[in-house]
Design an enzyme around this catalytic site. Sequence first.
Site: not given
Ligand code: S3P
Length: 470
Positions: A62, A351
């Site tokens: 981000r 995660d």
């Molecule tokens: C993330 C959101 C999660 C996570 C991924 C990173 C992010 O995924 O599992 O490792 O940086 O927004 P999901 O949005 O599919 O839950």
Amino acid sequence: MVLRRGVKKNKSPARRVYLAVLHRPAGVIPMQHSENTHYRVEPGGRLRGCLRVPGDKSISHRAAMLGALAEGDTEVTGFLEGADSLATLAALRALGVEMEGPEQGRLLIHGVGLHGLKAPAGALDLGNSGTSMRLLCGLLAGQGFEVVLTGDASLSRRPMRRVTEPLARMGARIETTAEGTAPLRIHPAGDLHGIHYELPVASAQVKSAVLLAGLYARGETCVSEPAPTRDHSERMLEGLGYPLRRDGARVCLEGGGRLRGTRIDVPADISSAAFFMVGASIAPGSEILLRHVGMNPTRTGVVEILRAMGADIQVLNPRRAGGEPVADLQVRHAPLHGIEIPERLVPLAIDEFPVLFVAAACAEGETLLTGAGELRVKESDRIQVMADGLRALGIEARPREDGIRIRGGRFSGGAVDSHGDHRVAMAFAMAGLVAEGPVRISDCAHVDTSFPGFPELAREAGLDIRREGA
Ligand code: S3P
């Protein structure tokens, strides 16, 4: 306690690949993940000392994207130099954004403003990185040029309609394969318009993609989530001066604003710290201090779950960095017991389940996870792959459609296949601490996507781990 240095950045394979492609045309990154890196862990270690794991992956992505869209410079420190966040940087460079670094986690981004991106010369290859693909899809949906997003075999199997559908409702035109997967072809946008979107699944990636497209949309874009998910995008948008309205489960923004460059200090990734939290909890004689860990309340489910299982985790010196809460975590060995994991904690620890399953395997009694069907569409099917690995090491594990039941026992030695999933590989490496014999984990090259230097740092902390060739 001994102060241990973090990662030896310049030697990481991800960084070597990145440097090798810096001057190639078109942001096409050859992700050279050989299937041939294996880990071998000898049992009997314990974790000691003070360590800082690499920067948060979600925040690094981000920071790069929003810094690129800002007016003026953004200076990032603690940036994760793993293959996933480097894929985001390469894509942004291919879109005409100039940056210096990253070097020792420092990255200087010369923002081009919301309307300063340029058409890339070729497809953008995002390797293994779901966050890069889904967030960039939102960011690029409102541009006046065509872009194609591709990924590796794992990323090309993951569901993308969850982002392309809401974006289509905003007026975007994005093609997927017939299965709803990448490659994604994003056509030049007409006018996007704001929508009010109720997320069908709790996903920070989808929420962020819609909000990023909302920056380019006429009127107001709102996203409501069924359960809280990580809110780094919201915090960082605010940090770069973009007004947001947050109201319980709903976040709204108006298109047409501006982002202003700033400084962003990326904390250590709690998802990477989690391997050491579990390792120290299960290995007798362990005591570690994990420094400067991101403690955003949308990410701390792992601490809550481990404590409910009996773990001894102290949160020390809580403070703020770059708009995010951080703290040092002291973790000591403690006997664990099985629990029923409350479903409200699932998105807050999404995660960390591979390594939480390892904790469950070392706990007295049974642990039950439900409401976690999302684990089946991560970098691998983490329910099946973890169940197979646990069983291969002598643990009783019964997968269900939306979770798993694990009976605590004793890990035998043996061989497990990580299926190229970084978090599965690191979870089983920690299991090796308490196994009855050596544990060999295959296909570990992707550990570099989120945790460059993992075996080296783990070794310094006391895990007897070696890389092996095929
Ligand atoms: C993330 C959101 C999660 C996570 C991924 C990173 C992010 O995924 O599992 O490792 O940086 O927004 P999901 O949005 O599919 O839950």
